[in-house]
Design a protein around this motif. Structure first.
Motif: not given
Length: 570
Positions: A257-264
């Motif tokens: 949750v607090r870690t996010v994947q960059l879309a690009d």
């Protein structure tokens, strides 16, 4: 079973596992013509609970979310976690009574969010049923995290609750819904911000103008990412700090949750503080700056060990976590950038947490991955997985004195057609290390020990390493997976445990042949009648830190789990 009964049963079994209020130690087991009962008495009442004997994690397991209370008229049925918690609540301990009462709110949240997530699982049927070849590498990684998010933690009963999230927050920021959003940014005078490796800053890092700030006025400022839900919690900002007016950078939530994947840039993830509680009300998902340095310490050391050790070579890769930032000791103003190694052809990265996940059509997610050409069958995959985990973690423990807290979320598998199964390691900031053994095995690295920041990392007792290995690698990452797969008849339970034991013995024999002392590990794994069990519910929610005495709420143990590795138990 509805969500309320499901959570009630999970709470009851967690209480049995952790001997909450002396349920096991003070209770009595009796048997009538049909059932086995656990009878327990408090100062104000007597209750009995129907149980079955169990050889996994706890000696007794409840069979339903109902129990009986003794009255003048006989036994009267009760149900519901509110009543259960009230029955077990200590009479003379005000602080603990308050924690019991607050935990009821967490259970309420778990029920409500469980219902919402179950609906999301149904509504997203089409996207969740996509096959691996329909997705690129980044989409497969996101897909694995999303499927894992629908499966509850094996042992913490209300892990479904993202305590502090509203329904709107869940829909926008939880991995079950997997919706893109944009990060917010904070501009800080350069001198306020400490970067661990400024030279590792990525080319895509925003300029002031990209987040709505005047580039001339903010020429001497640095930007750090902020989760949108943390923004409203930022008070007393450092002098000269300004919240950028524009959101920037499209991201997706991951399992943590607090870690996010960059879309690009799907091979890059950002870990940012989040004012949310999971796995207990004391577990606020902020970032302690010292963990950035300790995590990098282990990333570097584990990479070196993986290159020089014949048992570890080729078994794992560690993600690049060099680029981090923090503002003094502020846990809300920190970040970590995680870069994954170059993807392999056809590779699927999946957290161990996803191995028991099911697809909306009822198939196991793992089965769908193994249906690809060049993949083993389930039995062979299980053998390979057990041997990989045994080789890596027993070698780290027994040769180098290192035990990793690589739980189901942090232990990531690289599943690639026609290639051996390997691990991808990340987020190793809470390991335990026996300094004397490490220094003896790696004299050229011994001086690094003094740079570790968390004093709890270095231990003086090998029992701490055994507890970590057993409760994390053995129970969470191996036995819990096996129990999930045997529940779906993918693997025979008896054969699965024999495979696990054989893998452990193979690793120990190989280490022994290379002069490593394995006697203590053998005794802990194969001779003790019980195993240590993490008491997550007690330490995370029901007991104060003073009452538990735990220096780390994630490492509070009881020696109460039946040893499922014993031959006579199989």
């Amino acid at each position: 079973m509805n969500q309320h009964d499901y959570i009630t049963l999970r709470i009851i079994n967690a209480c049995l596992r952790e001997n909450v209020s002396g349920l096991i130690s003070q209770g009595q087991i009796t048997q009538d013509s049909q059932h086995q009962w656990l009878t327990w008495q408090s100062a104000s009442q007597t209750l009995r609970l129907q149980v079955d004997a169990c050889d996994y994690m706890q000696p007794w397991r409840a069979v339903s979310p109902e129990w009986q209370i003794k009255t003048a008229q006989g036994w009267h049925s009760q149900s519901g976690y509110a009543n259960w918690l009230a029955a077990l609540m200590p009479d003379q301990q005000p602080e603990t009574r308050e924690l019991f009462a607050t935990y009821k709110e967490e259970a309420d949240s778990a029920v409500a969010q469980g219902e919402l997530c179950a609906l999301a699982f149904t509504q997203q049927r089409a996207s969740l049923l996509r096959s691996p070849h329909e997705m690129n590498w980044g989409e497969r990684l996101r897909h694995a995290d999303q499927l894992a998010s629908f499966l509850d933690h094996p042992y913490y009963p209300t892990a479904r609750a993202k305590f502090g999230f509203s329904e709107a927050d869940l829909r926008q920021y939880a991995p079950e819904f997997c919706q893109p959003f944009r990060l917010r940014w904070l501009a800080l005078p350069h001198q306020q911000l400490t970067l661990t490796a400024p030279e590792a800053r990525p080319d895509w890092w925003p300029l002031p103008s990209q987040v709505g700030l005047d580039p001339q006025h903010f020429a001497r400022h640095a930007l750090i990412p902020v989760h949108p839900l943390t923004l409203s919690q930022l008070h007393d900002l450092p002098e000269g700090a300004v919240i950028a007016p524009d959101a920037w950078l499209d991201v997706y939530p991951t399992l943590s949750v607090r870690t996010v994947q960059l879309a690009d840039y799907p091979d890059q993830h950002l870990k940012v503080p989040l004012s949310m509680r999971t796995l207990g009300q004391k577990n606020i998902r902020l970032i302690k700056p010292s963990t950035l340095y300790d995590g990098q310490w282990f990333a570097e050391v584990l990479t070196m060990l993986g290159e020089q050790d014949n048992l570890l070579r080729g078994k794992y890769r560690h993600v690049d976590e060099r680029f981090c930032g923090h503002v003094a000791e502020n846990k809300q103003l920190a970040f970590l950038l995680r870069r994954y190694a170059a993807p392999r052809t056809g590779e699927t990265l999946l957290p161990v947490a996803a191995l028991g996940s099911k697809l909306p059509d009822g198939r196991y997610y793992l089965s769908s991955l193994l249906e690809q050409p060049g993949m083993p069958d389930v039995a062979e995959w299980w053998r390979e997985y057990c041997q990989l985990m045994a080789d890596v973690h027993l070698t780290l423990w027994l040769r180098y004195g290192i035990a990793l807290e690589s739980n189901q979320q942090n232990a990531v598998l690289s599943l690639t057609p026609n290639e051996a199964l390997t691990l991808v390691m990340k987020d190793n900031d809470a390991a335990r290390i026996l300094p004397e053994r490490f220094a003896a095995a790696c004299p050229h690295l011994a001086e690094r020990l003094i740079t570790l920041r968390d004093p709890r990392i270095c231990v003086s007792d090998e029992a701490a390493l055994a507890q970590m290995f057993i409760t994390i690698t053995l129970q969470l990452c191996l036995a819990a997976v096996l129990e999930s797969l045997t529940a779906g008849a993918l693997i025979d339970r008896e054969a699965g445990y024999q495979t696990l034991r054989h893998a452990l013995e193979q690793s120990l024999a190989r280490l022994e042949s290379e002069g490593v002392d394995t006697a203590f590990a053998r005794q802990q794994l194969f001779a003790c009648s019980t195993q240590p069990v993490k008491y997550l519910l007690l330490s995370g929610s029901l007991l104060s830190k003073q009452a538990s005495g735990a220096a780390d709420i994630n490492k509070f143990y009881g020696q109460s789990g039946p040893n499922f590795l014993l031959r006579e138990k199989r």
